[in-house]
Design a protein around this motif. Sequence first.
Motif, PDB file in Angstrom:
ATOM      1  N   ASN A   8       0.825  -1.043   0.115  1.00 40.13           N
ATOM      2  CA  ASN A   8      -0.133   0.012   0.201  1.00 40.13           C
ATOM      3  C   ASN A   8       0.911   1.239  -0.003  1.00 40.13           C
ATOM      4  O   ASN A   8       0.432   2.287  -0.353  1.00 40.13           O
ATOM      5  N   CYS A   9       2.152   1.178   0.447  1.00 33.47           N
ATOM      6  CA  CYS A   9       2.790   2.319   0.434  1.00 33.47           C
ATOM      7  C   CYS A   9       3.110   2.817  -0.786  1.00 33.47           C
ATOM      8  O   CYS A   9       3.862   1.996  -1.837  1.00 33.47           O
ATOM      9  N   MET A  10       2.904   4.112  -1.153  1.00 35.01           N
ATOM     10  CA  MET A  10       3.222   4.620  -2.642  1.00 35.01           C
ATOM     11  C   MET A  10       4.417   5.410  -2.635  1.00 35.01           C
ATOM     12  O   MET A  10       4.688   6.154  -3.600  1.00 35.01           O
ATOM     13  N   ARG A  11       5.218   5.377  -1.613  1.00 35.64           N
ATOM     14  CA  ARG A  11       6.536   6.220  -1.445  1.00 35.64           C
ATOM     15  C   ARG A  11       6.510   7.447  -1.620  1.00 35.64           C
ATOM     16  O   ARG A  11       7.466   8.355  -2.290  1.00 35.64           O
ATOM     17  N   CYS A  12       5.595   8.263  -1.029  1.00 32.64           N
ATOM     18  CA  CYS A  12       5.302   9.726  -1.344  1.00 32.64           C
ATOM     19  C   CYS A  12       6.056  10.413  -0.231  1.00 32.64           C
ATOM     20  O   CYS A  12       6.459  11.668  -0.497  1.00 32.64           O
ATOM     21  N   GLY A  13       6.375   9.666   0.710  1.00 33.29           N
ATOM     22  CA  GLY A  13       7.341  10.414   1.668  1.00 33.29           C
ATOM     23  C   GLY A  13       6.517  11.549   2.754  1.00 33.29           C
ATOM     24  O   GLY A  13       7.387  12.188   3.469  1.00 33.29           O
ATOM     25  N   MET A  14       5.217  11.425   2.685  1.00 29.86           N
ATOM     26  CA  MET A  14       4.590  12.435   3.623  1.00 29.86           C
ATOM     27  C   MET A  14       4.822  11.933   5.189  1.00 29.86           C
ATOM     28  O   MET A  14       4.862  12.539   6.062  1.00 29.86           O
ATOM     29  N   CYS A  15       5.217  10.871   5.407  1.00 33.23           N
ATOM     30  CA  CYS A  15       5.518  10.280   6.752  1.00 33.23           C
ATOM     31  C   CYS A  15       6.928  10.769   6.914  1.00 33.23           C
ATOM     32  O   CYS A  15       6.976  10.901   8.419  1.00 33.23           O
ATOM     33  N   LEU A  16       7.876  11.044   6.344  1.00 31.21           N
ATOM     34  CA  LEU A  16       9.254  11.418   6.760  1.00 31.21           C
ATOM     35  C   LEU A  16       9.136  12.299   7.765  1.00 31.21           C
ATOM     36  O   LEU A  16      10.053  12.073   8.765  1.00 31.21           O
ATOM     37  N   PRO A  32       9.884   5.583   7.897  1.00 29.00           N
ATOM     38  CA  PRO A  32       8.610   4.602   7.774  1.00 29.00           C
ATOM     39  C   PRO A  32       8.684   4.043   6.464  1.00 29.00           C
ATOM     40  O   PRO A  32       8.582   2.756   6.156  1.00 29.00           O
ATOM     41  N   ARG A  33       9.072   4.816   5.426  1.00 28.38           N
ATOM     42  CA  ARG A  33       8.898   4.400   3.777  1.00 28.38           C
ATOM     43  C   ARG A  33      10.154   3.412   4.072  1.00 28.38           C
ATOM     44  O   ARG A  33       9.943   2.491   3.198  1.00 28.38           O
ATOM     45  N   GLY A  34      11.211   3.667   4.425  1.00 23.31           N
ATOM     46  CA  GLY A  34      12.264   2.656   4.224  1.00 23.31           C
ATOM     47  C   GLY A  34      12.104   1.554   5.141  1.00 23.31           C
ATOM     48  O   GLY A  34      12.224   0.271   4.618  1.00 23.31           O
ATOM     49  N   ALA A  69       0.158  10.465   9.488  1.00 25.97           N
ATOM     50  CA  ALA A  69       0.472  11.247   8.413  1.00 25.97           C
ATOM     51  C   ALA A  69       0.258  10.629   7.016  1.00 25.97           C
ATOM     52  O   ALA A  69       0.016  11.302   6.133  1.00 25.97           O
ATOM     53  N   CYS A  70       0.192   9.248   7.097  1.00 25.03           N
ATOM     54  CA  CYS A  70       0.198   8.336   5.641  1.00 25.03           C
ATOM     55  C   CYS A  70      -1.471   8.622   5.099  1.00 25.03           C
ATOM     56  O   CYS A  70      -2.158   8.271   5.806  1.00 25.03           O
ATOM     57  N   PRO A  71      -1.412   8.918   3.944  1.00 24.64           N
ATOM     58  CA  PRO A  71      -2.643   9.190   3.071  1.00 24.64           C
ATOM     59  C   PRO A  71      -3.092   7.747   2.814  1.00 24.64           C
ATOM     60  O   PRO A  71      -4.312   7.501   2.288  1.00 24.64           O
ATOM     61  N   CYS A  72      -2.413   6.757   2.876  1.00 29.02           N
ATOM     62  CA  CYS A  72      -2.586   5.382   2.484  1.00 29.02           C
ATOM     63  C   CYS A  72      -2.976   4.562   3.291  1.00 29.02           C
ATOM     64  O   CYS A  72      -3.156   3.326   3.244  1.00 29.02           O
ATOM     65  N   GLY A  73      -3.252   4.864   4.655  1.00 35.07           N
ATOM     66  CA  GLY A  73      -3.209   3.961   5.772  1.00 35.07           C
ATOM     67  C   GLY A  73      -2.493   3.148   5.988  1.00 35.07           C
ATOM     68  O   GLY A  73      -2.479   2.040   6.537  1.00 35.07           O
ATOM     69  N   VAL A  74      -0.836   3.360   5.592  1.00 34.02           N
ATOM     70  CA  VAL A  74       0.153   2.412   6.095  1.00 34.02           C
ATOM     71  C   VAL A  74       0.639   2.852   7.575  1.00 34.02           C
ATOM     72  O   VAL A  74       0.710   3.929   7.959  1.00 34.02           O
ATOM     73  N   ASN A  75       0.745   1.930   8.390  1.00 33.97           N
ATOM     74  CA  ASN A  75       1.193   2.156   9.690  1.00 33.97           C
ATOM     75  C   ASN A  75       2.358   1.275   9.787  1.00 33.97           C
ATOM     76  O   ASN A  75       2.468   0.081  10.034  1.00 33.97           O
TER      77      ASN A  75
HETATM   78  S1  SF4 Z   1       3.082   8.565   3.906  1.00 36.61           S
HETATM   79 FE1  SF4 Z   1       2.626   6.435   3.736  1.00 36.61          FE
HETATM   80  S2  SF4 Z   1       2.489   5.956   1.592  1.00 36.61           S
HETATM   81 FE2  SF4 Z   1       3.827   7.818   1.641  1.00 36.61          FE
HETATM   82  S3  SF4 Z   1       5.838   7.006   2.104  1.00 36.61           S
HETATM   83 FE3  SF4 Z   1       5.070   7.139   4.147  1.00 36.61          FE
HETATM   84  S4  SF4 Z   1       4.332   4.940   4.524  1.00 36.61           S
HETATM   85 FE4  SF4 Z   1       4.321   5.246   2.245  1.00 36.61          FE
END
Ligand code: SF4
Length: 412
Positions: A8-16, A32-34, A69-75
């Motif tokens: 589900n992670c689309m690697r947008c980086g909003m969580c960073l 989180p993305r990594g 922060a994640c728009p895709c619901g990734v935890n």
């Molecule tokens: S905010 Fe969510 S979808 Fe975007 S990189 Fe982080 S974990 Fe992946």
Amino acid sequence: MDYVKLINCMRCGMCLPTCPTYRETFLETASPRGRVALMRKIQEGELDQSEQLLEYLSLCLDCQACATACPCGVNAGELVAEFTCERKAGNRLGMMEDLVLRKLLPHPDRLETAMVPMRLYQRLGLQKLVRTLGVLKMFPKPLGRMEGLLPDLPDQPLRRVIQEDMPGRGEARGTIGFFLGCVMSLIFSEASRASMDLLTALGYRVVTPKNQVCCGAPHMLSGDKAGLKEAARKNVDIFGGLDLDFIVTDCGGCGAELKKYGLHLGDDSSIAFSSKVRDISQVLALHKDELKALLKPVSLKATFHDSCHIAHSQGIRREPRDLVRLIPGLEFVEMENADACCGSAGTYNIGKPEMADLILNRKLEAIRATGADVVVTGNPGCLLQLKKGLADHLPRVKTLHLTELLARSMDA
Ligand code: SF4
Ligand code: SF4
């Protein structure tokens, strides 16, 4: 682990920017993305579980700021915890883990007895002596860290002295089953006593079953899912036998875990149990007018630290602030990044002291900038961490549990 949760992670980086370990290192592997990418590659068979890789994952605090922060619901935090459980499933527990998770935590009597030497250590003045002489420098570092975090213990654990069934005062509002967390009973008993006083003052009957056991959060943190399920089953059966409107806790970590019992056990009784669980702030906030009438002026400048388990795991932010603002004479000031982790995260501050200290220092700076006299929060782990950090670097500022502050105003 459910592979779909990883892809589900689309690697947008909003969580960073929200991740405490990424903020300190700027390393993709500490983001989180990594972490999601690493776990995905392991599942796809492209990476082996090397020590280095497991070290990257173990740096996660499971603070769940990334999930907010994640728009895709990734935890990512929860996924790392699941990954740890799966990796450890079937392994024998280490000697220390077995002692704490299986021999002590499921047995409140034994846990309380195990704390007696600590109480004597304080009462006989040994703690003062040990700290003055710096004796602990000769022992392994984690021991010194643990000792440094230990605040003054109450004379008795609250579970031992509390009335199991407390009638409400005034207009009857219903019955609450009180979940008394281990740390709240053993260390922050004044805060839980304050919670019960507030609830009974508002008209609730408060039942605190003395045979309840640890919520299971420490088991989950250690990857011991079997131990967690055992604890959950026991608590569900104990509280399930009572006719309750809510199951209330004043421990953010316990509340987050209790709300997941339905997921862990998956039967009707555990789902019914979890649906009744509330953080104390949620129940008190239902009665703001009545509570306001009970509160007297307190001259303090206060700021609020959101516990990760309350803000990110349970999504509760407004209620505790509304309650603090009810107190007449109190000046409330927000700190920057109030919902950023303080670095406590269970035993993280003992196991990963360098990273925990960097994270704590940021929090202390945010507190300093407010000019507040007191930091209010709702989780014992945060109280321990902030108490120690403030005592070392900002001794003018004190910590209080939310209910201690409210009870102080009620009794002023
Ligand atoms: S905010 Fe969510 S979808 Fe975007 S990189 Fe982080 S974990 Fe992946
Ligand atoms: S749970 Fe916290 S430390 Fe772990 S990846 Fe998410 S934000 Fe970072």
